[in-house]
Design a protein around this motif. Sequence first.
Motif, PDB file in Angstrom:
ATOM      1  N   GLN A  46      35.949 -46.995 -62.095  1.00 15.48           N
ATOM      2  CA  GLN A  46      37.128 -48.217 -63.243  1.00 15.48           C
ATOM      3  C   GLN A  46      36.914 -49.295 -63.202  1.00 15.48           C
ATOM      4  O   GLN A  46      36.977 -50.157 -63.987  1.00 15.48           O
ATOM      5  CB  GLN A  46      37.523 -46.911 -63.489  1.00 15.48           C
ATOM      6  CG  GLN A  46      38.252 -45.819 -64.393  1.00 15.48           C
ATOM      7  CD  GLN A  46      38.747 -45.146 -64.488  1.00 15.48           C
ATOM      8  OE1 GLN A  46      40.114 -45.262 -63.396  1.00 15.48           O
ATOM      9  NE2 GLN A  46      38.876 -44.067 -65.207  1.00 15.48           N
ATOM     10  N   GLN A  47      37.107 -49.810 -61.903  1.00 12.91           N
ATOM     11  CA  GLN A  47      37.149 -51.422 -61.447  1.00 12.91           C
ATOM     12  C   GLN A  47      35.757 -51.581 -61.708  1.00 12.91           C
ATOM     13  O   GLN A  47      36.112 -53.006 -60.713  1.00 12.91           O
ATOM     14  CB  GLN A  47      38.061 -51.017 -59.775  1.00 12.91           C
ATOM     15  CG  GLN A  47      39.339 -50.779 -60.324  1.00 12.91           C
ATOM     16  CD  GLN A  47      40.066 -51.486 -61.291  1.00 12.91           C
ATOM     17  OE1 GLN A  47      39.964 -53.184 -61.543  1.00 12.91           O
ATOM     18  NE2 GLN A  47      40.697 -50.746 -62.685  1.00 12.91           N
ATOM     19  N   GLY A  48      34.598 -51.068 -61.489  1.00 14.30           N
ATOM     20  CA  GLY A  48      33.304 -51.808 -60.824  1.00 14.30           C
ATOM     21  C   GLY A  48      32.898 -51.586 -59.490  1.00 14.30           C
ATOM     22  O   GLY A  48      32.098 -52.094 -59.637  1.00 14.30           O
ATOM     23  N   ALA A  57      27.693 -53.697 -60.055  1.00 12.40           N
ATOM     24  CA  ALA A  57      29.938 -53.763 -61.009  1.00 12.40           C
ATOM     25  C   ALA A  57      29.201 -54.135 -62.030  1.00 12.40           C
ATOM     26  O   ALA A  57      30.286 -53.498 -63.389  1.00 12.40           O
ATOM     27  CB  ALA A  57      30.469 -54.682 -60.035  1.00 12.40           C
ATOM     28  N   GLU A  58      28.155 -55.194 -62.268  1.00 13.26           N
ATOM     29  CA  GLU A  58      27.775 -55.621 -64.285  1.00 13.26           C
ATOM     30  C   GLU A  58      27.881 -53.946 -64.947  1.00 13.26           C
ATOM     31  O   GLU A  58      27.695 -54.757 -65.635  1.00 13.26           O
ATOM     32  CB  GLU A  58      27.665 -56.973 -63.819  1.00 13.26           C
ATOM     33  CG  GLU A  58      27.617 -58.391 -63.278  1.00 13.26           C
ATOM     34  CD  GLU A  58      27.719 -57.951 -61.980  1.00 13.26           C
ATOM     35  OE1 GLU A  58      27.399 -57.091 -61.571  1.00 13.26           O
ATOM     36  OE2 GLU A  58      27.973 -58.903 -61.014  1.00 13.26           O
ATOM     37  N   LYS A  61      30.428 -51.879 -65.645  1.00 12.39           N
ATOM     38  CA  LYS A  61      31.273 -52.399 -66.210  1.00 12.39           C
ATOM     39  C   LYS A  61      30.481 -52.438 -67.505  1.00 12.39           C
ATOM     40  O   LYS A  61      31.136 -52.477 -69.046  1.00 12.39           O
ATOM     41  CB  LYS A  61      32.103 -53.744 -66.065  1.00 12.39           C
ATOM     42  CG  LYS A  61      32.771 -53.864 -64.889  1.00 12.39           C
ATOM     43  CD  LYS A  61      32.827 -55.177 -64.392  1.00 12.39           C
ATOM     44  CE  LYS A  61      34.247 -54.880 -63.089  1.00 12.39           C
ATOM     45  NZ  LYS A  61      34.614 -56.574 -62.381  1.00 12.39           N
TER      46      LYS A  61
END
Length: 429
Positions: A46-48, A57-58, A61
């Motif tokens: 959830q935090q990537g 991560a991008e 997200k």
Amino acid sequence: MSSSPTSPAIAVVGLGYVGLPLAVVLAKHFPVVGFDIDRGRVEELQQGDDRTREIEAERLKASSLRLSSDPADLPGQAIYIVTVPTPVDEQNVPDLKPVRSASRTVGQALKTKAAPGAIVVYESTVYPGVTEDICGPILEELSGLKCGRDFFLGYSPERINPGDKVHTVDKITKVVAGQTPEVAAKLADMYGRITSGGIHLAPNIKTAEAAKVIENAQRDINIAFINEIAMIFGKLGISTHDVLEAAGTKWNFLKFQPGLVGGHCIGVDPYYLAHRAEELGHHARIILSGRAINDGMSQYVAETVSARVKPGAKILVLGLTFKEDVPDLRNSKVADLVNALTKLGHSVAIHDPLADAQEAEHEYGLMLSPRLDQLAGFDAVLAAVPHDPYRAIDDATLARLVVPGGLVADLKGIWRGRTLPKNVNYWIL
């Protein structure tokens, strides 16, 4: 994204190396909830942060994927895809606890609220019969519903190769099987929307299960053959890599390399097929012989290196993960190699830039050296895993790491052809 007959709501159960990439790709086309019992894993995602490094991560997200560790988010889905691990125990017997547990979770979700004609698809690698003979009855028991009438089964074997950015889930051919032709067609449509590699419809679920389990068994056997000839050529004083280069000029020669065979697929899946064969009264001689050779490679390498260094030597092992350029420590045969060297009386230090130090200590009781630039003066340096940073090590660094008269042991030939100091010995598997 709202659900419709052509856009079914999907739950992916298990968000590891297989489930997460699949869930992210599915979420481009369908409403998807990604479920994992590990709350910490879900919170990281959830935090990537994907600790497996499969999804950036991008990208994570930006995905519409809904992440959850709450089973209350699972009822009412049209399709459930189970992507949990299928390991073996200490006796190399298939450990179906994760897939049984996931089946109970899905069964409870079906009991709470079952979509009409819901489909439960398994991607976990199993021996033929597990989906229908083991998972189906668990789903029936927990849901109170009838398999083949109220809900249906499917199987589509995962083909994730950790660290491989070419053969990703949206580019590979997907093998698909369903309990009925109608179910198979629905699954073919779903998977067909996410991959450019096409769909292969297997005639039944057992065939699809069998196809997956022999894919890795075949690779295991071929690697075992190369490992065995490496042992033979080592006694003859012939370079295995030179031999393979020469033989590889023939158009139909299969190009495999010697080395340690660990991880959660090739080092595990053949035991599933062998186990089922034994249940049927057939001893899987070739499969188990290949496993015996590959499982014995850590001891072979340890003894070979030990014979080339002084008693009680200081040895630096580079790499602990099961393969190059991934952080995955599951079933690492390097851990077996380290333990074997220790039992032979040597002092062993370990470095790996990708492995998690806490996981290494928790899983194997091994401590990782944090910085390579602070290490020097070893009697032997053993390149166990060909991570890119190790391939890039220059001659000066190698000279710093190993003492004059010491040994550079190169399991995968990453420094083959290097000009090493004349007072440094070189051994290659």
